[in-house]
Design a protein around this motif. Structure first.
Motif, mmCIF file in Angstrom:
data_model
loop_
_atom_site.group_PDB
_atom_site.id
_atom_site.type_symbol
_atom_site.label_atom_id
_atom_site.label_comp_id
_atom_site.label_asym_id
_atom_site.label_seq_id
_atom_site.Cartn_x
_atom_site.Cartn_y
_atom_site.Cartn_z
ATOM 1 N N ASN A 84 0.818 -1.213 0.000
ATOM 2 C CA ASN A 84 0.000 0.000 0.000
ATOM 3 C C ASN A 84 0.852 1.263 0.000
ATOM 4 O OD1 ASN A 84 -2.531 -1.001 -0.270
ATOM 5 N ND2 ASN A 84 -3.014 -1.005 1.899
ATOM 6 N N CYS A 85 1.949 1.249 0.737
ATOM 7 C CA CYS A 85 2.849 2.412 0.737
ATOM 8 C C CYS A 85 3.471 2.621 -0.641
ATOM 9 C CB CYS A 85 3.940 2.244 1.788
ATOM 10 S SG CYS A 85 3.337 2.398 3.476
ATOM 11 N N SER A 86 3.884 1.526 -1.272
ATOM 12 C CA SER A 86 4.464 1.624 -2.617
ATOM 13 C C SER A 86 3.433 2.119 -3.620
ATOM 14 C CB SER A 86 4.990 0.263 -3.069
ATOM 15 O OG SER A 86 5.961 -0.209 -2.192
ATOM 16 N N LEU A 87 2.211 1.612 -3.515
ATOM 17 C CA LEU A 87 1.150 2.045 -4.417
ATOM 18 C C LEU A 87 0.876 3.533 -4.244
ATOM 19 C CD1 LEU A 87 -0.856 0.885 -6.496
ATOM 20 C CD2 LEU A 87 -2.460 0.581 -4.627
ATOM 21 N N ALA A 88 0.791 3.987 -2.992
ATOM 22 C CA ALA A 88 0.563 5.415 -2.735
ATOM 23 C C ALA A 88 1.740 6.254 -3.235
ATOM 24 C CB ALA A 88 0.348 5.652 -1.242
ATOM 25 N N LEU A 89 2.950 5.774 -3.065
ATOM 26 C CA LEU A 89 4.131 6.504 -3.515
ATOM 27 C C LEU A 89 4.167 6.608 -5.047
ATOM 28 C CD1 LEU A 89 6.855 7.796 -2.621
ATOM 29 C CD2 LEU A 89 7.869 5.557 -3.043
ATOM 30 N N PHE A 90 3.922 5.505 -5.721
ATOM 31 C CA PHE A 90 3.959 5.515 -7.185
ATOM 32 C C PHE A 90 2.847 6.384 -7.775
ATOM 33 C CE2 PHE A 90 6.166 1.148 -7.170
ATOM 34 C CZ PHE A 90 7.406 1.748 -7.146
ATOM 35 N N ILE A 91 1.694 6.398 -7.139
ATOM 36 C CA ILE A 91 0.617 7.274 -7.615
ATOM 37 C C ILE A 91 0.968 8.728 -7.323
ATOM 38 C CG2 ILE A 91 -1.793 7.932 -7.208
ATOM 39 C CD1 ILE A 91 -2.367 4.932 -6.820
ATOM 40 N N GLY A 92 1.565 8.977 -6.155
ATOM 41 C CA GLY A 92 1.926 10.342 -5.770
ATOM 42 C C GLY A 92 2.981 10.962 -6.676
ATOM 43 N N ILE A 93 3.972 10.171 -7.101
ATOM 44 C CA ILE A 93 5.019 10.737 -7.960
ATOM 45 C C ILE A 93 4.630 10.697 -9.444
ATOM 46 C CG2 ILE A 93 6.872 10.238 -6.345
ATOM 47 C CD1 ILE A 93 7.631 7.818 -8.017
ATOM 48 N N GLY A 94 3.480 10.130 -9.742
ATOM 49 C CA GLY A 94 2.994 10.141 -11.112
ATOM 50 C C GLY A 94 3.409 8.943 -11.939
ATOM 51 N N TYR A 95 4.045 7.982 -11.351
ATOM 52 C CA TYR A 95 4.463 6.785 -12.098
ATOM 53 C C TYR A 95 3.256 5.945 -12.499
ATOM 54 C CZ TYR A 95 7.086 2.581 -13.245
ATOM 55 O OH TYR A 95 7.610 1.492 -13.883
ATOM 56 N N LEU A 96 2.252 5.885 -11.635
ATOM 57 C CA LEU A 96 0.993 5.200 -11.941
ATOM 58 C C LEU A 96 -0.117 6.238 -12.002
ATOM 59 C CD1 LEU A 96 1.218 2.130 -9.535
ATOM 60 C CD2 LEU A 96 1.633 2.140 -11.985
#
Length: 116
Positions: A68-80
């Motif tokens: 969940n932390c990785s998912l939130a991080l990747f969405i936050g930086i725009g990768y996903l």
């Protein structure tokens, strides 16, 4: 006064009766000792199993939190980008939260109970 002859067979049977009584008592003691041994070994195996399962639950909860932390991080930086699929992020977060709560319930109810 007449002396009765010594009856060897009667003496042996008297000893045998005494031995049988002592052996019967020992049989109960052995039975109790076996029962106690089974109880102690069973508890040792239970505690070993509880240790393994508690570590497995800790590992699984850690994996879910990291995901969940990785998912939130990747969405936050725009990768996903899930702007069209907001329901997906919500469902993954809720599902992970429910899994963590469920495993916490299992851990408290079954692994860390008093065993009564």
């Amino acid at each position: 006064m007449q002396v009765k002859p010594f009856d060897l067979n009667a003496a042996k049977s008297g000893l045998d009766d005494d031995r049988k009584e002592r052996d019967r008592g020992k049989g109960h003691e052995l039975s109790d000792a076996r029962r106690e041994t089974v109880e102690v070994e069973g508890r040792a195996k239970f505690f070993f199993m509880r240790s393994i399962w508690s570590w497995c639950i800790i590992a699984w909860i850690s994996v879910l939190i990291i995901f969940n932390c990785s998912l939130a991080l990747f969405i936050g930086i725009g990768y996903l980008d899930y702007t069209k699929y907001r329901w997906f992020i919500t469902s993954v977060t809720v599902e992970t939260f429910l899994q963590i709560v469920g495993m916490g319930y299992i851990a408290v109810k079954f692994l860390f109970s008093s065993g009564k």
